[in-house]
Design a protein around this motif. Structure first.
Motif, PDB file in Angstrom:
ATOM      1  N   ALA A 193     -39.562 -16.758 -58.747  1.00  0.00           N
ATOM      2  CA  ALA A 193     -40.654 -15.809 -58.932  1.00  0.00           C
ATOM      3  C   ALA A 193     -40.537 -14.665 -57.940  1.00  0.00           C
ATOM      4  CB  ALA A 193     -41.995 -16.516 -58.785  1.00  0.00           C
ATOM      5  N   SER A 194     -40.996 -13.486 -58.342  1.00  0.00           N
ATOM      6  CA  SER A 194     -40.998 -12.307 -57.489  1.00  0.00           C
ATOM      7  C   SER A 194     -42.380 -11.692 -57.516  1.00  0.00           C
ATOM      8  CB  SER A 194     -39.962 -11.295 -57.982  1.00  0.00           C
ATOM      9  OG  SER A 194     -40.104 -10.062 -57.320  1.00  0.00           O
ATOM     10  N   SER A 195     -42.926 -11.412 -56.327  1.00  0.00           N
ATOM     11  CA  SER A 195     -44.289 -10.877 -56.262  1.00  0.00           C
ATOM     12  C   SER A 195     -44.405  -9.524 -56.954  1.00  0.00           C
ATOM     13  CB  SER A 195     -44.726 -10.749 -54.793  1.00  0.00           C
ATOM     14  OG  SER A 195     -43.822  -9.928 -54.067  1.00  0.00           O
ATOM     15  N   GLY A 196     -43.343  -8.722 -56.901  1.00  0.00           N
ATOM     16  CA  GLY A 196     -43.387  -7.408 -57.551  1.00  0.00           C
ATOM     17  C   GLY A 196     -42.925  -7.439 -58.985  1.00  0.00           C
ATOM     18  N   GLU A 197     -42.576  -8.611 -59.496  1.00  0.00           N
ATOM     19  CA  GLU A 197     -42.061  -8.783 -60.853  1.00  0.00           C
ATOM     20  C   GLU A 197     -40.851  -7.891 -61.118  1.00  0.00           C
ATOM     21  OE1 GLU A 197     -45.016  -8.628 -63.878  1.00  0.00           O
ATOM     22  OE2 GLU A 197     -46.247 -10.208 -62.979  1.00  0.00           O
ATOM     23  N   ARG A 198     -40.074  -7.687 -60.043  1.00  0.00           N
ATOM     24  CA  ARG A 198     -38.797  -6.996 -60.179  1.00  0.00           C
ATOM     25  C   ARG A 198     -37.720  -7.986 -59.764  1.00  0.00           C
ATOM     26  NH1 ARG A 198     -35.244  -3.805 -57.065  1.00  0.00           N
ATOM     27  NH2 ARG A 198     -34.175  -2.200 -58.312  1.00  0.00           N
ATOM     28  N   PHE A 199     -36.828  -8.252 -60.676  1.00  0.00           N
ATOM     29  CA  PHE A 199     -35.879  -9.328 -60.465  1.00  0.00           C
ATOM     30  C   PHE A 199     -34.469  -8.750 -60.320  1.00  0.00           C
ATOM     31  CE2 PHE A 199     -39.488 -10.854 -62.862  1.00  0.00           C
ATOM     32  CZ  PHE A 199     -39.856 -11.983 -62.153  1.00  0.00           C
ATOM     33  N   VAL A 200     -33.901  -8.917 -59.139  1.00  0.00           N
ATOM     34  CA  VAL A 200     -32.573  -8.393 -58.849  1.00  0.00           C
ATOM     35  C   VAL A 200     -31.765  -9.479 -58.146  1.00  0.00           C
ATOM     36  CG1 VAL A 200     -31.213  -6.647 -57.662  1.00  0.00           C
ATOM     37  CG2 VAL A 200     -33.437  -6.033 -58.640  1.00  0.00           C
ATOM     38  N   TRP A 201     -30.567  -9.728 -58.657  1.00  0.00           N
ATOM     39  CA  TRP A 201     -29.637 -10.624 -57.982  1.00  0.00           C
ATOM     40  C   TRP A 201     -28.564  -9.781 -57.296  1.00  0.00           C
ATOM     41  CZ3 TRP A 201     -28.931 -14.242 -62.803  1.00  0.00           C
ATOM     42  CH2 TRP A 201     -30.011 -15.149 -62.866  1.00  0.00           C
ATOM     43  N   ASN A 202     -28.259 -10.126 -56.054  1.00  0.00           N
ATOM     44  CA  ASN A 202     -27.196  -9.461 -55.313  1.00  0.00           C
ATOM     45  C   ASN A 202     -26.089 -10.473 -55.047  1.00  0.00           C
ATOM     46  OD1 ASN A 202     -28.449  -6.816 -54.899  1.00  0.00           O
ATOM     47  ND2 ASN A 202     -29.908  -7.944 -53.617  1.00  0.00           N
ATOM     48  N   LEU A 203     -24.915 -10.191 -55.581  1.00  0.00           N
ATOM     49  CA  LEU A 203     -23.790 -11.110 -55.462  1.00  0.00           C
ATOM     50  C   LEU A 203     -22.657 -10.436 -54.687  1.00  0.00           C
ATOM     51  CD1 LEU A 203     -23.940 -12.405 -59.099  1.00  0.00           C
ATOM     52  CD2 LEU A 203     -24.176 -13.857 -57.079  1.00  0.00           C
ATOM     53  N   VAL A 204     -21.984 -11.241 -53.865  1.00  0.00           N
ATOM     54  CA  VAL A 204     -20.916 -10.745 -53.008  1.00  0.00           C
ATOM     55  C   VAL A 204     -19.602 -11.384 -53.452  1.00  0.00           C
ATOM     56  CG1 VAL A 204     -20.118 -10.470 -50.631  1.00  0.00           C
ATOM     57  CG2 VAL A 204     -22.581 -10.591 -51.113  1.00  0.00           C
ATOM     58  N   ASP A 205     -18.554 -10.557 -53.590  1.00  0.00           N
ATOM     59  CA  ASP A 205     -17.259 -11.108 -53.970  1.00  0.00           C
ATOM     60  C   ASP A 205     -16.434 -11.454 -52.734  1.00  0.00           C
ATOM     61  OD1 ASP A 205     -16.163  -8.769 -52.971  1.00  0.00           O
ATOM     62  OD2 ASP A 205     -15.811  -7.884 -54.949  1.00  0.00           O
ATOM     63  N   ALA A 206     -15.228 -11.927 -52.941  1.00  0.00           N
ATOM     64  CA  ALA A 206     -14.388 -12.396 -51.831  1.00  0.00           C
ATOM     65  C   ALA A 206     -14.049 -11.272 -50.859  1.00  0.00           C
ATOM     66  CB  ALA A 206     -13.102 -13.017 -52.379  1.00  0.00           C
ATOM     67  N   GLU A 207     -14.055 -10.007 -51.312  1.00  0.00           N
ATOM     68  CA  GLU A 207     -13.770  -8.880 -50.440  1.00  0.00           C
ATOM     69  C   GLU A 207     -15.020  -8.330 -49.767  1.00  0.00           C
ATOM     70  OE1 GLU A 207     -12.202  -9.093 -53.563  1.00  0.00           O
ATOM     71  OE2 GLU A 207     -10.540  -9.942 -52.398  1.00  0.00           O
ATOM     72  N   GLY A 208     -16.150  -8.962 -50.026  1.00  0.00           N
ATOM     73  CA  GLY A 208     -17.389  -8.520 -49.402  1.00  0.00           C
ATOM     74  C   GLY A 208     -18.121  -7.434 -50.159  1.00  0.00           C
ATOM     75  N   ARG A 209     -17.668  -7.090 -51.348  1.00  0.00           N
ATOM     76  CA  ARG A 209     -18.359  -6.078 -52.150  1.00  0.00           C
ATOM     77  C   ARG A 209     -19.593  -6.679 -52.805  1.00  0.00           C
ATOM     78  NH1 ARG A 209     -12.777  -5.012 -53.637  1.00  0.00           N
ATOM     79  NH2 ARG A 209     -13.086  -6.480 -55.363  1.00  0.00           N
ATOM     80  N   VAL A 210     -20.689  -5.932 -52.750  1.00  0.00           N
ATOM     81  CA  VAL A 210     -21.966  -6.396 -53.279  1.00  0.00           C
ATOM     82  C   VAL A 210     -22.225  -5.742 -54.634  1.00  0.00           C
ATOM     83  CG1 VAL A 210     -24.456  -6.551 -52.897  1.00  0.00           C
ATOM     84  CG2 VAL A 210     -22.879  -6.723 -50.951  1.00  0.00           C
ATOM     85  N   THR A 211     -22.596  -6.559 -55.601  1.00  0.00           N
ATOM     86  CA  THR A 211     -22.986  -6.075 -56.918  1.00  0.00           C
ATOM     87  C   THR A 211     -24.401  -6.532 -57.212  1.00  0.00           C
ATOM     88  OG1 THR A 211     -20.695  -6.210 -57.708  1.00  0.00           O
ATOM     89  CG2 THR A 211     -22.435  -6.072 -59.375  1.00  0.00           C
ATOM     90  N   SER A 212     -25.252  -5.592 -57.622  1.00  0.00           N
ATOM     91  CA  SER A 212     -26.644  -5.913 -57.939  1.00  0.00           C
ATOM     92  C   SER A 212     -26.809  -6.052 -59.443  1.00  0.00           C
ATOM     93  CB  SER A 212     -27.583  -4.821 -57.417  1.00  0.00           C
ATOM     94  OG  SER A 212     -27.533  -4.774 -56.000  1.00  0.00           O
ATOM     95  N   TRP A 213     -27.656  -6.996 -59.827  1.00  0.00           N
ATOM     96  CA  TRP A 213     -27.920  -7.253 -61.245  1.00  0.00           C
ATOM     97  C   TRP A 213     -29.434  -7.321 -61.440  1.00  0.00           C
ATOM     98  CZ3 TRP A 213     -25.993 -12.345 -64.038  1.00  0.00           C
ATOM     99  CH2 TRP A 213     -26.471 -12.362 -65.342  1.00  0.00           C
ATOM    100  N   ALA A 214     -29.983  -6.275 -62.022  1.00  0.00           N
ATOM    101  CA  ALA A 214     -31.410  -6.257 -62.366  1.00  0.00           C
ATOM    102  C   ALA A 214     -31.574  -6.908 -63.738  1.00  0.00           C
ATOM    103  CB  ALA A 214     -31.937  -4.829 -62.371  1.00  0.00           C
ATOM    104  N   HIS A 215     -32.512  -7.805 -63.852  1.00  0.00           N
ATOM    105  CA  HIS A 215     -32.666  -8.546 -65.107  1.00  0.00           C
ATOM    106  C   HIS A 215     -34.124  -8.909 -65.330  1.00  0.00           C
ATOM    107  CE1 HIS A 215     -33.043 -12.545 -63.019  1.00  0.00           C
ATOM    108  NE2 HIS A 215     -32.473 -11.836 -62.061  1.00  0.00           N
ATOM    109  N   GLN A 216     -34.428  -9.308 -66.546  1.00  0.00           N
ATOM    110  CA  GLN A 216     -35.778  -9.748 -66.888  1.00  0.00           C
ATOM    111  C   GLN A 216     -35.693 -11.197 -67.359  1.00  0.00           C
ATOM    112  OE1 GLN A 216     -38.416  -7.810 -66.250  1.00  0.00           O
ATOM    113  NE2 GLN A 216     -39.713  -9.562 -66.688  1.00  0.00           N
ATOM    114  N   PRO A 217     -36.046 -12.161 -66.493  1.00  0.00           N
ATOM    115  CA  PRO A 217     -35.812 -13.573 -66.829  1.00  0.00           C
ATOM    116  C   PRO A 217     -36.743 -14.097 -67.906  1.00  0.00           C
ATOM    117  CG  PRO A 217     -37.061 -13.395 -64.794  1.00  0.00           C
ATOM    118  CD  PRO A 217     -36.678 -11.993 -65.173  1.00  0.00           C
ATOM    119  N   ARG A 218     -36.250 -15.064 -68.638  1.00  0.00           N
ATOM    120  CA  ARG A 218     -37.083 -15.756 -69.611  1.00  0.00           C
ATOM    121  C   ARG A 218     -38.072 -16.697 -68.910  1.00  0.00           C
ATOM    122  NH1 ARG A 218     -34.546 -18.816 -74.275  1.00  0.00           N
ATOM    123  NH2 ARG A 218     -36.722 -18.630 -74.929  1.00  0.00           N
TER     124      ARG A 218
END
Length: 305
Positions: A198-223
């Motif tokens: 759950a997110s208090s602001g109802e904004r859902f973002v996942w931040n994932l880091v790869d082996a080189e340390g690069r960060v990718t953000s994924w904004a989504h609307q969960p079921r």
């Protein structure tokens, strides 16, 4: 009569009676005879009564002294019993430990560690507050609280001990994965349905880091969005959507084939699982050993991966 402020005088009086003379009592206590005599006389003056009949050769109790002596013996016995309790508590794990821990961390392996610790230490009782709110360990009388934060940890006047690391990974059921092309990147998974904390602001973002340390953000609307990890895990196993869950929570499901680890080269930034407590001074063995057990338990979880 004024209140007696130094209970040691009662013990000294009882020692004089037990040994039958100031000299013998002083020798046993490692005090000067004159100092011991002054302390007992000061006690009599404070009480306003004579406790001992003194002659050049002997001491004897007055009637008031005899009755008073019985109560002194009881106080000395209680004091010894109290000290024995402290000594036993300091020598081996026993007593009550009051702690607080977020529900997600409990479900990610801490519950198992605590249960194993209790099985190994039958004289210990744990009062556990499973809560996601921020607790005040001092105001609430807790021995410690467990938290997870991204580094660096915030400055605090409290003592801190790091217990381990917590990494979240993307997982999905084999049934859900079968309905989509094999994922090779985050972009290829963004069309999949998701599940989220759950997110208090109802904004859902996942931040994932790869082996080189690069960060990718994924904004989504969960079921499904909830602060209950168990519900997210069940929904993921049921094929409702992709979930980002603690690796230690879903490791057994991955091994059993109930879940698949998506994008193994990507994960969240490791969170620092740590305990905060008022002070390191005077920490009883039960608390110290439980903290040691938590550190060892996280090490075991890491080795199993």
């Amino acid at each position: 009569m004024n209140a007696i402020t130094d209970l040691n005088d009662l013990r000294l009086f009882a020692e004089v009676v037990q040994h039958g003379s100031y000299t013998a009592a002083a020798r046993a206590l490692g005090l000067q005879t004159s100092k011991l005599s002054r302390r007992v006389r000061a006690l009599e003056e404070e009480l306003g009564v004579r406790l001992l009949n003194r002659t050049s050769r002997s001491l004897s109790l007055t009637e008031t002294g005899r009755q008073f002596h019985q109560h002194c013996l009881a106080l000395v016995a209680e004091a010894k019993a109290a000290k024995d309790i402290v000594d036993r508590t300091r020598s081996r794990p026993q007593g009550t430990i009051r702690i607080a821990c977020p529900v997600a961390l409990l479900e990610s392996g801490i519950s198992t560690i605590i249960a194993r610790y209790l099985a190994d230490n039958p004289d210990v009782q744990v009062l556990l507050d499973a809560t996601n709110r921020r607790v005040d360990v001092v105001e609430e009388g807790l021995d410690f609280a467990i938290r997870v934060r991204l580094p660096p940890l915030e400055n605090t006047d409290l003592a801190v001990r790091q217990l381990g690391l917590s990494i979240h990974i993307l997982v999905a059921s084999p049934a859900l994965a079968a309905r989509h092309p094999a994922p090779g990147s985050i972009e290829s998974v963004k069309a999949w349905p998701t599940l989220s904390m759950a997110s208090s602001g109802e904004r859902f973002v996942w931040n994932l880091v790869d082996a080189e340390g690069r960060v990718t953000s994924w904004a989504h609307q969960p079921r499904l969005a909830t602060d209950d990890l168990a519900s997210l895990r069940i929904a993921a196993i049921s094929g409702v959507g992709v979930a980002m869950l603690p690796r230690e929570l879903v490791e057994a499901d991955i091994q059993a084939g109930r879940l698949q680890h998506l994008l193994p080269g990507m994960a969240t930034t490791p969170g620092l699982v740590h305990a905060i407590f008022p002070t390191r001074r005077g920490m009883v063995p039960a608390v110290r050993h439980l903290l040691d057990a938590l550190v060892a338990g996280f090490d075991d979880l890491n080795r199993q991966r």
